[in-house]
Design a protein around this motif. Structure first.
Motif, short mmCIF file in Angstrom:
data_model
loop_
_atom_site.label_atom_id
_atom_site.label_comp_id
_atom_site.label_asym_id
_atom_site.label_seq_id
_atom_site.Cartn_x
_atom_site.Cartn_y
_atom_site.Cartn_z
N ALA A 10 10.68 26.21 110.60
CA ALA A 10 10.95 27.50 109.96
C ALA A 10 9.79 28.48 110.14
N ASN A 11 10.14 29.70 110.52
CA ASN A 11 9.15 30.78 110.65
C ASN A 11 9.14 31.65 109.40
N GLY A 12 8.09 32.46 109.27
CA GLY A 12 8.06 33.48 108.23
C GLY A 12 7.86 32.93 106.83
N ILE A 13 7.20 31.78 106.71
CA ILE A 13 6.91 31.22 105.38
C ILE A 13 5.62 31.86 104.87
N ARG A 14 5.67 32.46 103.68
CA ARG A 14 4.47 33.04 103.09
C ARG A 14 3.70 31.94 102.36
N VAL A 15 2.56 31.59 102.91
CA VAL A 15 1.74 30.51 102.34
C VAL A 15 0.56 31.15 101.62
N MET A 16 0.36 30.76 100.36
CA MET A 16 -0.72 31.33 99.55
C MET A 16 -1.58 30.22 98.99
N SER A 17 -2.89 30.40 99.08
CA SER A 17 -3.82 29.38 98.59
C SER A 17 -4.10 29.59 97.11
N MET A 18 -3.11 29.25 96.29
CA MET A 18 -3.24 29.26 94.83
C MET A 18 -2.13 28.39 94.27
N THR A 19 -2.29 27.93 93.01
CA THR A 19 -1.29 27.03 92.43
C THR A 19 -0.91 27.38 90.99
N HIS A 20 -1.49 28.41 90.39
CA HIS A 20 -1.26 28.80 88.99
C HIS A 20 -1.77 27.76 88.00
N THR A 21 -2.57 26.79 88.47
CA THR A 21 -3.06 25.73 87.58
C THR A 21 -4.57 25.55 87.66
N GLY A 22 -5.22 26.12 88.67
CA GLY A 22 -6.64 25.85 88.88
C GLY A 22 -6.90 24.66 89.76
N GLU A 23 -5.83 23.91 90.09
CA GLU A 23 -5.97 22.78 91.01
C GLU A 23 -5.88 23.26 92.45
N PRO A 24 -6.42 22.49 93.41
CA PRO A 24 -6.29 22.88 94.82
C PRO A 24 -4.84 22.76 95.27
N GLY A 25 -4.46 23.58 96.24
CA GLY A 25 -3.10 23.51 96.76
C GLY A 25 -2.62 24.85 97.26
N PHE A 26 -1.29 24.94 97.47
CA PHE A 26 -0.71 26.13 98.09
C PHE A 26 0.65 26.44 97.47
N PRO B 88 -9.21 30.52 103.12
CA PRO B 88 -9.97 30.57 101.87
C PRO B 88 -9.07 30.71 100.65
N SER B 89 -9.64 30.51 99.49
CA SER B 89 -8.90 30.63 98.23
C SER B 89 -8.38 32.05 98.06
N LEU B 90 -7.23 32.17 97.42
CA LEU B 90 -6.58 33.46 97.17
C LEU B 90 -6.36 34.24 98.46
N PHE B 91 -5.76 33.53 99.42
CA PHE B 91 -5.45 34.12 100.71
C PHE B 91 -3.97 33.89 101.00
N CYS B 92 -3.35 34.81 101.74
CA CYS B 92 -1.92 34.72 102.06
C CYS B 92 -1.71 35.02 103.53
N LYS B 93 -0.91 34.18 104.19
CA LYS B 93 -0.53 34.50 105.56
C LYS B 93 0.86 33.91 105.85
N GLU B 94 1.57 34.55 106.76
CA GLU B 94 2.87 34.04 107.18
C GLU B 94 2.65 32.98 108.24
N MET B 95 3.35 31.84 108.08
CA MET B 95 3.15 30.71 108.98
C MET B 95 4.48 30.05 109.29
N SER B 96 4.45 29.18 110.26
CA SER B 96 5.58 28.28 110.52
C SER B 96 5.32 26.98 109.77
N VAL B 97 6.36 26.48 109.11
CA VAL B 97 6.29 25.17 108.46
C VAL B 97 7.49 24.39 108.95
N GLY B 98 7.22 23.32 109.71
CA GLY B 98 8.33 22.64 110.37
C GLY B 98 8.93 23.57 111.40
#
Length: 702
Positions: free
Chosen positions: A484-500, A472-482
Motif C-alpha cells: 500500500a502506498n500513501g500511508i501517513r506514518v507519524m512518530s507519536m503514540t498519544h501515550t509517551g511510549e515509543p512507536g508510530f 525523529p520524534s514528532l515527524f510525519c511522512k508518507e510511505m509504503s507499507v506492504g
C-alpha cells in the motif's frame, strides 16, 4: 434524603410566575401561537414565522420539550436535536385522613423503581419501569399537552413496589392514573447550547423529568452563553455539540430511550456502556478484531476496542462483570500493557477526529496560527502538539497537527470533538474559496503501533530505516507499507511510549493490518485496546481533553507550557489571558497522585471524581485514574486548588504549595495516602523496575 430547605412547588405555577415577572420587564409573550419556520440568513438566525406573522430576531431558543425534534427541522438549515418521548405514568390519591404536610420529603426507592411525594395532602407516585413505551416515533406529535390512555397492566409492577414500600396506601382512594409524554436524550443528560450549524440558534431541552430541578441553573448558563458567548461553568457534558446528526435517526432514538429510561434508577458501575444503537460507526477492521476477542466500547457512535479476551478466558463471565472493585479484565489489560512496554502492540484508533486544512496561498497557516497556541510555522513533515484556546485561555480542543506541505495541514483531535471542533473552526475561518476545511475522519483507518519493536515491524514492511536518526520524534511522512502506498506514518503514540501512528486510506486498511500482524509475529505483536492506552497515558501524566482538560482549563494550569508559544510573532486567541495568568499566577494545578496504602485486590478502586485532601482540607477532585502496571499502584490525575482558610476564596497555587502538602484521596469515604507530583515527571517509568525498587521521591517534578 431529607433536605430541610427543600420545597415542593407546582411547575405550572413557577412557569406562570416567571412569565409574569418577564412581562413586567417588557417581555412580550404570545400564547396559542404556532411557530411555522425559523428564518436563517447566511448561517445566522434572522427571525421566526408564526401563524400570526413574522418576528425579526437574532436569537432563537428551542426549549419546546417533546416538540423540539420537529421544531429543529423547521428551519432552512435543520438543527439536529436528538430526543424521543416515552409514556410516563404516575398516580394521584385523595388526601390522608391527616393530610401530609407540605414539608414531607420526597422518597425515591431505586430498587422498586418508584418515587413518592406529597400531592395536596395525598400521594403522587410514579416511576421508571424496565419496559418503557416510546411514542411519536413517526413524528405525528400531539399539538396540545393532553393525557394519554391509562394502562394499569403496564403500571402494575410499579404499583406493587409502591404497596410494598407503603402498605397503608391500600386504604387510600386513587384519583387517577396519569399517562403523559416525557422526553429523554440518548445519554440521559439534558441538551443545551448553540447549534453548530446556525449562529444564534440555542437549545435547552431533554430534562428527563427533572426540568423544574434543573431549570434555574440551566436558564442561568444558557443566558450567560447568549450574552457572553460562553457559560461560567464547564457544561460540555450537556452541550448539543456532543451529538452529531448520526444520533438523530428516529429508529436509533426509539431503541435508545427504551434503554435510557430504566437506567435512571439503575446502579451504573464504572465504564458501563449502552447496549442499543451500537455498531453504527465502525473501522474496516471491526469484524477482524471482533473475531480475535475484542470487547467494545462506544464513543460518539464509534466502536472502539476496550481489550482483547484471550482464547482461554471465560467470555460470558467477563461480559457480566460489574464492580466498583478490581475488575475481571485486570490481568488482560496488564498483559497488553506489558506487551506495549516490551514488544509491540496494535491499537485501532480510527475513531479520532481528523481534519485537513488546505489553501492556495498562506491562508491555512495564517488562520491556524491565530486559532492555535503553538507555532505551526514549522518545516514540512513536522508534528505540533497544540491547544485550540478560547479568549479566556481555556482549551476548546487539544490536538496534534502535522504539516503535510507548505499549504496543507492534517489535524487529529479527540473522537467526541468532531462536531464541536468543526463548528469552532468554521466560526473563525473566513469565507474564502481558496481556504478549504475537510472532515476526513472516515477516509483513514488509524493504527497505533506502540512498543520498542514497532520500529522493527515498520522497517521490515517499508524497506526504509525507521530509527530516530532517520525518523525523529514528532515527524510525519508518507510511505509504503506492504503493497500500500500513501500511508501517513507519524512518530507519536498519544501515550509517551515509543512507536508510530499509521493513517491508512480505508481501502488499504485490511491489507496493512494483516501485513503488520504477520511480520510482527516474530516480535511478539498482539492487539491491545483503549484500557491499556488509558493506563499508559495516565502513568506518563498525559492529560486528555474531555476528561482532564476543558474550556475552563488553561495550558499553564496543566503543565502545557511547551504547547504555547507566546512569542511566535503573531497574535492568537487566548494569548492575552495567558500573559495575564503568567503574571498573576494560576488558581488550580493538574497534579499526579500515586496511591500509597491502597490494596488493589481488596479496596474500592478510584475511577474519577474522588475528593482530594491536602493536610486534611478539601482542595479538589480527580479527573481520571488508572492502575499503573509499571508502578504497580493506582495513579490519579486531578486539579488542586488553594482555598483560603479564613474566607474560602481561591488563592494562587504554586509548585511549592503542591510539593509541601500531605495528600489523601477519598474513595467512597475511605481516605488513602497519596504522593503528589507535578508535570513533567522524569521518565523513569520506561525502565522495568519493581515496586519495591521505585523510590517515589525520585519522581519529583519541576
Amino acid at each position: 434524603m431529607h433536605v430541610p430547605e427543600d420545597a415542593v412547588v407546582s411547575s405550572a405555577d413557577v412557569a406562570l410566575a416567571l412569565a409574569s415577572a418577564a412581562s413586567q420587564s417588557g417581555v412580550q409573550i404570545y400564547d396559542r401561537t404556532s411557530i411555522l419556520h425559523v428564518m436563517v440568513k447566511r448561517g445566522q438566525v434572522a427571525g421566526v414565522e408564526t401563524d400570526k406573522g413574522q418576528i425579526q430576531c437574532q436569537y432563537f431558543v428551542n426549549c419546546a420539550g417533546q416538540w423540539a425534534y420537529e421544531l429543529g427541522l423547521c428551519s432552512e438549515e435543520p438543527v439536529s436535536i436528538p430526543l424521543h418521548a416515552c409514556e410516563h405514568f404516575y398516580l394521584l390519591t385523595r388526601p390522608w385522613e391527616t393530610p401530609l404536610p407540605s414539608s414531607t420529603p420526597t422518597v425515591v426507592d431505586a430498587d422498586g423503581r418508584i418515587y413518592i411525594r406529597n400531592w395536596q395532602g395525598g400521594i403522587l407516585s410514579g416511576g421508571f419501569e424496565k419496559n418503557p413505551k416510546p411514542i411519536f416515533t413517526e413524528g405525528k406529535n400531539q399539538l396540545e399537552i393532553q393525557n394519554l390512555q391509562e394502562d394499569w397492566d403496564h403500571f402494575e409492577p410499579l404499583l406493587s413496589s409502591l404497596l410494598r414500600r407503603m402498605p397503608q396506601l391500600e386504604t387510600l382512594e386513587i384519583v387517577k392514573l396519569v399517562n403523559c409524554p416525557e422526553t429523554f436524550t440518548p445519554d440521559m443528560r439534558c441538551i443545551m447550547g448553540e447549534s453548530p450549524s446556525v449562529r444564534g440558534y440555542f437549545v435547552l431541552v431533554g430534562m428527563n423529568s427533572a426540568g423544574l430541578s434543573f431549570g434555574g441553573g440551566a436558564g442561568k448558563y444558557l443566558a450567560e452563553w447568549m450574552v457572553y458567548g460562553y457559560p461560567s461553568e464547564n457544561v460540555w457534558e450537556l452541550d448539543l455539540k456532543r451529538f452529531g446528526a448520526l444520533q438523530s435517526s428516529r429508529t436509533f432514538l426509539r431503541h435508545r430511550v427504551m434503554e435510557v429510561m430504566p437506567l435512571l434508577y439503575d446502579l451504573k458501575v464504572p465504564r458501563w456502556d449502552f447496549q442499543t444503537g451500537r455498531q453504527l460507526r465502525t473501522s474496516p477492521l471491526y469484524d477482524r478484531l471482533d473475531a480475535q476477542g475484542a470487547r467494545w466500547m462506544e464513543k460518539h457512535g464509534f466502536e472502539r476496542p476496550k481489550y482483547f479476551i484471550p482464547p482461554d478466558k471465560d467470555l460470558l463471565a467477563l461480559e457480566q462483570s460489574k464492580t466498583f472493585y478490581k475488575p475481571d479484565w485486570f490481568e488482560i489489560v496488564e498483559s497488553e500493557v506489558k506487551c506495549c512496554k516490551e514488544a509491540v502492540c496494535v491499537i485501532d484508533m480510527s475513531s479520532f477526529t481528523k481534519f485537513e486544512i488546505t489553501s492556495t496561498g498562506d491562508q491555512a497557516l495564517e488562520i491556524l496560527q491565530y486559532l492555535f497556541s503553538n507555532d505551526l510555522d514549522v518545516p514540512v513533515g513536522h508534528i505540533v502538539h497544540t491547544g485550540m484556546l478560547n479568549e479566556r485561555g481555556g482549551y476548546e480542543n487539544d490536538c496534534s497537527i502535522a504539516r503535510l506541505s507548505k499549504r496543507s495541514f492534517f489535524m487529529i483531535s479527540p473522537t467526541d470533538q468532531q462536531v464541536h471542533c468543526w463548528a469552532w473552526l468554521k466560526k473563525y475561518m473566513p469565507e474564502d474559496s481558496n481556504l478549504i476545511l475537510e472532515d476526513v475522519t472516515w477516509k483513514y483507518t488509524a493504527l497505533n503501533l506502540i512498543g520498542p519493536r514497532a520500529v522493527d515491524v515498520l522497517s521490515e514492511l517499508s524497506y526504509a530505516p525507521m530509527t530516530p536518526d532517520h525518523f525523529p520524534s514528532l515527524f510525519c511522512k508518507e510511505m509504503s507499507v506492504g503493497y500500500a502506498n500513501g500511508i501517513r506514518v507519524m512518530s507519536m503514540t498519544h501515550t509517551g511510549e515509543p512507536g508510530f501512528m499509521l493513517y491508512i486510506p480505508i481501502e488499504y486498511a485490511l491489507h496493512v493490518y494483516n501485513e503488520v500482524m504477520s511480520v510482527g509475529q516474530k516480535y511478539g505483536i498482539r492487539n491491545a485496546g483503549y484500557y491499556a492506552l488509558r493506563s499508559l497515558r495516565i502513568e506518563k501524566f498525559f492529560a486528555f481533553w474531555g476528561q482532564d482538560l476543558n474550556t475552563l482549563t488553561t495550558p499553564l494550569e496543566c503543565g502545557g507550557e511547551s504547547r504555547v508559544k507566546l512569542d511566535k510573532g503573531v497574535d492568537f486567541i487566548g494569548r492575552d489571558a495567558l500573559l495575564q495568568q503568567r503574571q498573576n499566577g494560576v488558581y488550580k494545578r493538574l497534579t499526579m497522585f500515586i496511591l500509597d496504602d491502597h490494596d488493589t485486590d481488596l479496596d474500592l478502586w478510584p475511577w474519577w471524581g474522588e475528593p482530594i485532601y491536602r493536610n486534611g482540607r478539601y482542595v479538589g477532585k480527580t479527573t481520571s485514574s488508572a492502575y499503573g502496571y509499571t508502578l504497580e499502584r493506582h495513579v490519579c490525575l486531578g486539579f488542586v486548588h488553594n482555598f483560603s482558610e479564613d474566607t474560602g476564596e481561591e488563592q494562587v497555587v504554586t509548585a511549592d504549595f503542591i510539593n509541601r502538602g500531605e495528600y489523601e484521596i477519598d474513595i467512597a469515604g475511605h481516605r488513602f495516602q497519596a504522593k503528589a507530583k507535578l508535570y513533567p515527571v522524569p521518565s523513569l517509568l520506561t525502565h522495568k523496575r519493581r515496586k519495591e525498587d521505585v523510590e517515589l521521591s525520585d519522581l519529583h517534578g519541576k
